[in-house]
Design a protein around this motif. Structure first.
Motif, PDB file in Angstrom:
ATOM      1  N   TYR A  35       0.843  -1.195   0.000  1.00 57.38           N
ATOM      2  CA  TYR A  35       0.000   0.000   0.000  1.00 57.38           C
ATOM      3  C   TYR A  35       0.881   1.250   0.000  1.00 57.38           C
ATOM      4  CZ  TYR A  35      -3.128  -3.439   2.291  1.00 57.38           C
ATOM      5  OH  TYR A  35      -3.861  -4.562   2.628  1.00 57.38           O
ATOM      6  N   TYR A  51       0.295   5.232   1.067  1.00 59.68           N
ATOM      7  CA  TYR A  51      -0.605   6.195   1.690  1.00 59.68           C
ATOM      8  C   TYR A  51       0.030   7.583   1.613  1.00 59.68           C
ATOM      9  CZ  TYR A  51      -3.206   2.362   4.000  1.00 59.68           C
ATOM     10  OH  TYR A  51      -3.967   1.244   4.278  1.00 59.68           O
ATOM     11  N   LEU A 100      -5.207   6.306   1.582  1.00 55.14           N
ATOM     12  CA  LEU A 100      -4.691   5.345   0.607  1.00 55.14           C
ATOM     13  C   LEU A 100      -4.636   5.942  -0.787  1.00 55.14           C
ATOM     14  CD1 LEU A 100      -3.854   2.320   0.144  1.00 55.14           C
ATOM     15  CD2 LEU A 100      -6.218   1.968  -0.614  1.00 55.14           C
ATOM     16  N   GLN A 149      -3.094   0.438  -3.938  1.00 54.52           N
ATOM     17  CA  GLN A 149      -2.862  -0.856  -3.320  1.00 54.52           C
ATOM     18  C   GLN A 149      -2.524  -1.868  -4.399  1.00 54.52           C
ATOM     19  OE1 GLN A 149      -6.189  -2.372  -1.094  1.00 54.52           O
ATOM     20  NE2 GLN A 149      -5.344  -4.438  -0.951  1.00 54.52           N
ATOM     21  N   VAL A 186      -4.977  -3.261  -7.063  1.00 55.46           N
ATOM     22  CA  VAL A 186      -6.275  -3.603  -6.483  1.00 55.46           C
ATOM     23  C   VAL A 186      -7.165  -2.374  -6.393  1.00 55.46           C
ATOM     24  CG1 VAL A 186      -7.445  -4.439  -4.403  1.00 55.46           C
ATOM     25  CG2 VAL A 186      -5.304  -5.506  -5.156  1.00 55.46           C
ATOM     26  N   ASP A 187      -6.570  -1.252  -5.995  1.00 54.44           N
ATOM     27  CA  ASP A 187      -7.341  -0.026  -5.784  1.00 54.44           C
ATOM     28  C   ASP A 187      -6.422   1.154  -6.040  1.00 54.44           C
ATOM     29  OD1 ASP A 187      -9.597   1.114  -3.108  1.00 54.44           O
ATOM     30  OD2 ASP A 187      -8.732   2.217  -4.779  1.00 54.44           O
ATOM     31  N   SER A 235      -8.202   4.231  -6.746  1.00 52.87           N
ATOM     32  CA  SER A 235      -9.282   5.187  -6.937  1.00 52.87           C
ATOM     33  C   SER A 235      -8.942   6.596  -6.448  1.00 52.87           C
ATOM     34  CB  SER A 235     -10.562   4.694  -6.246  1.00 52.87           C
ATOM     35  OG  SER A 235     -10.327   4.469  -4.869  1.00 52.87           O
ATOM     36  N   ALA A 259      -4.388  -9.331   1.131  1.00 53.30           N
ATOM     37  CA  ALA A 259      -5.432  -8.312   1.244  1.00 53.30           C
ATOM     38  C   ALA A 259      -6.448  -8.767   2.289  1.00 53.30           C
ATOM     39  CB  ALA A 259      -6.102  -8.125  -0.109  1.00 53.30           C
ATOM     40  N   GLY A 260      -7.295  -7.864   2.708  1.00 60.23           N
ATOM     41  CA  GLY A 260      -8.336  -8.230   3.651  1.00 60.23           C
ATOM     42  C   GLY A 260      -7.922  -7.988   5.084  1.00 60.23           C
ATOM     43  N   ARG A 261      -7.988  -9.005   5.916  1.00 64.35           N
ATOM     44  CA  ARG A 261      -7.887  -8.804   7.359  1.00 64.35           C
ATOM     45  C   ARG A 261      -6.485  -8.976   7.932  1.00 64.35           C
ATOM     46  NH1 ARG A 261     -13.070  -9.344  10.244  1.00 64.35           N
ATOM     47  NH2 ARG A 261     -14.642  -8.914   8.690  1.00 64.35           N
ATOM     48  N   TYR A 262      -5.480  -8.938   7.102  1.00 64.91           N
ATOM     49  CA  TYR A 262      -4.126  -9.074   7.610  1.00 64.91           C
ATOM     50  C   TYR A 262      -3.606  -7.738   8.138  1.00 64.91           C
ATOM     51  CZ  TYR A 262      -4.028 -13.575   5.222  1.00 64.91           C
ATOM     52  OH  TYR A 262      -4.290 -14.852   4.808  1.00 64.91           O
ATOM     53  N   GLU A 263      -2.765  -7.805   9.168  1.00 62.23           N
ATOM     54  CA  GLU A 263      -2.183  -6.598   9.730  1.00 62.23           C
ATOM     55  C   GLU A 263      -1.290  -5.921   8.718  1.00 62.23           C
ATOM     56  OE1 GLU A 263      -0.165  -7.171  13.414  1.00 62.23           O
ATOM     57  OE2 GLU A 263       0.761  -5.200  13.408  1.00 62.23           O
ATOM     58  N   GLN A 264      -1.371  -4.593   8.668  1.00 66.66           N
ATOM     59  CA  GLN A 264      -0.492  -3.819   7.792  1.00 66.66           C
ATOM     60  C   GLN A 264       0.691  -3.315   8.610  1.00 66.66           C
ATOM     61  OE1 GLN A 264      -2.491  -0.882   5.317  1.00 66.66           O
ATOM     62  NE2 GLN A 264      -4.311  -2.185   5.159  1.00 66.66           N
ATOM     63  N   PHE A 299       3.879  -0.709   8.604  1.00 70.47           N
ATOM     64  CA  PHE A 299       4.223   0.542   7.935  1.00 70.47           C
ATOM     65  C   PHE A 299       5.723   0.795   7.929  1.00 70.47           C
ATOM     66  CE2 PHE A 299       0.281   2.760   6.977  1.00 70.47           C
ATOM     67  CZ  PHE A 299      -0.643   1.962   7.628  1.00 70.47           C
ATOM     68  N   GLU A 326     -14.398  -3.562  10.141  1.00 66.27           N
ATOM     69  CA  GLU A 326     -13.386  -3.994  11.081  1.00 66.27           C
ATOM     70  C   GLU A 326     -12.674  -2.726  11.541  1.00 66.27           C
ATOM     71  OE1 GLU A 326     -10.715  -6.899   9.573  1.00 66.27           O
ATOM     72  OE2 GLU A 326      -9.725  -7.181  11.508  1.00 66.27           O
ATOM     73  N   TYR A 359      -4.398   2.507  15.649  1.00 71.35           N
ATOM     74  CA  TYR A 359      -2.967   2.550  15.356  1.00 71.35           C
ATOM     75  C   TYR A 359      -2.340   3.626  16.235  1.00 71.35           C
ATOM     76  CZ  TYR A 359      -2.985  -0.515  11.278  1.00 71.35           C
ATOM     77  OH  TYR A 359      -3.072  -1.612  10.454  1.00 71.35           O
ATOM     78  N   LEU A 395       4.290   4.155  12.352  1.00 70.48           N
ATOM     79  CA  LEU A 395       2.907   3.817  12.685  1.00 70.48           C
ATOM     80  C   LEU A 395       2.787   2.315  12.920  1.00 70.48           C
ATOM     81  CD1 LEU A 395       0.166   5.353  12.761  1.00 70.48           C
ATOM     82  CD2 LEU A 395      -0.135   4.710  10.365  1.00 70.48           C
ATOM     83  N   ARG A 451      -7.161  -4.317  17.492  1.00 66.57           N
ATOM     84  CA  ARG A 451      -8.236  -4.440  16.510  1.00 66.57           C
ATOM     85  C   ARG A 451      -9.442  -5.038  17.212  1.00 66.57           C
ATOM     86  NH1 ARG A 451      -5.148  -8.235  12.349  1.00 66.57           N
ATOM     87  NH2 ARG A 451      -6.968  -7.771  11.066  1.00 66.57           N
ATOM     88  N   ASN A 494     -13.127  -6.155   1.661  1.00 67.33           N
ATOM     89  CA  ASN A 494     -12.252  -7.315   1.696  1.00 67.33           C
ATOM     90  C   ASN A 494     -10.859  -7.023   1.152  1.00 67.33           C
ATOM     91  OD1 ASN A 494     -14.293  -8.957   2.716  1.00 67.33           O
ATOM     92  ND2 ASN A 494     -15.153  -9.240   0.675  1.00 67.33           N
ATOM     93  N   THR A 495     -10.628  -5.772   0.740  1.00 71.02           N
ATOM     94  CA  THR A 495      -9.343  -5.470   0.121  1.00 71.02           C
ATOM     95  C   THR A 495      -8.253  -5.134   1.125  1.00 71.02           C
ATOM     96  OG1 THR A 495      -9.837  -3.103  -0.073  1.00 71.02           O
ATOM     97  CG2 THR A 495     -10.517  -4.534  -1.909  1.00 71.02           C
ATOM     98  N   GLY A 496      -8.637  -4.787   2.326  1.00 68.25           N
ATOM     99  CA  GLY A 496      -7.647  -4.357   3.306  1.00 68.25           C
ATOM    100  C   GLY A 496      -7.477  -2.860   3.363  1.00 68.25           C
TER     101      GLY A 496
END
Lengths: 114, 109
Positions: free
Chosen positions: A33, A35, A45, A48, A55-56, A58, A98-103, A105, B32, B36, B44, B49, B93-95
């Motif tokens: 990602y 940002y 963001l 991604q 993915v994104d 936008s 992607a999804g619910r995984y910790e990011q 930085f 969700e 942070y 960061l 969560r 669902n993209t994160g």
């Protein structure tokens, strides 16, 4: 485990110049990602990637910003030409997927456009 | 548009006092939520969560869907808690994370 690496840490340019930022994610992380964090605001963001696909994007100002992750590992974010309002900290983050995984930085690149 | 609001830019408390950092979100589905934290000169990092429902460094946060809130609480603040705190939501669902504006917590001795 090495963290997300970014370079340079600081950059000062004049408006209408171009600039590039580099990010090396944590090994094995498929999702990357970028940002933008303007002073006094939370990160926003820009783009991604999932492996080397977008993915994104936008919220990426595509007339001046571009990003790539050609081999699905490192990534580069470019601004050309820069405007005063691009002054910000550019954060790179990565996650296992992607999804619910910790990011996780990186330390960020502070860009000042004069 | 999805939005995360942190109404306080700065929260200043004395050591040992209770702390509550406010966060409201606008997503109508099942978001969700995250907190942070960014300590001085550090990057960061995730504090907690909502799905894990655990306490980290004495902090807890409960998701209140009726009030669309996810306030961060700690009963007794410590000086080392001084930092910038961001509330964020992952609405798909993209994160992709949507962050609030952030609250600076200052814990005075």
């Amino acid at each position: 485990e090495a963290g997300v690496a970014q370079s340079p840490r600081y950059k000062i340019i004049e408006k209408r110049q171009s600039v590039a930022f580099w990010c090396n994610p944590i090994s094995g992380h498929a999702t990357l990602y970028w940002y933008q964090q303007i002073l006094g605001q939370g990160p926003k963001l820009l783009i991604q990637f999932q492996n080397n696909g977008v993915v994104d994007d936008s919220q990426l100002p595509k007339d001046r910003f571009s990003a790539e992750r050609l081999k699905g590992v490192d990534s580069t974010l470019k601004i050309q030409p820069a405007k005063l309002e691009d002054s910000a900290v550019y954060l790179c983050a990565s996650s296992l997927g992607a999804g619910r995984y910790e990011q996780y930085f990186g330390p960020g690149t502070r860009l000042t456009v004069t | 548009a999805q939005r995360v609001t942190q109404p306080e830019k700065l929260l200043s408390v004395f050591k040992g006092a209770p702390v509550e950092l406010k966060c409201n979100y606008s997503y109508s589905g099942s978001p969700e939520l995250f907190w942070y934290v960014q300590y001085s000169r550090q990057r960061l990092q995730l504090l907690l969560r909502h799905i894990s429902r655990e306490s980290i460094k004495g902090f807890t946060a409960d998701l209140n869907k009726g009030e669309t809130s996810f306030h961060l609480k700690k009963p007794f603040a410590q000086e080392e808690d001084s930092a910038m705190y961001y509330c964020a939501q992952n609405s798909g669902n993209t994160g992709k994370l949507i962050f609030g504006q952030g609250t600076t917590l200052q814990v005075k001795p």
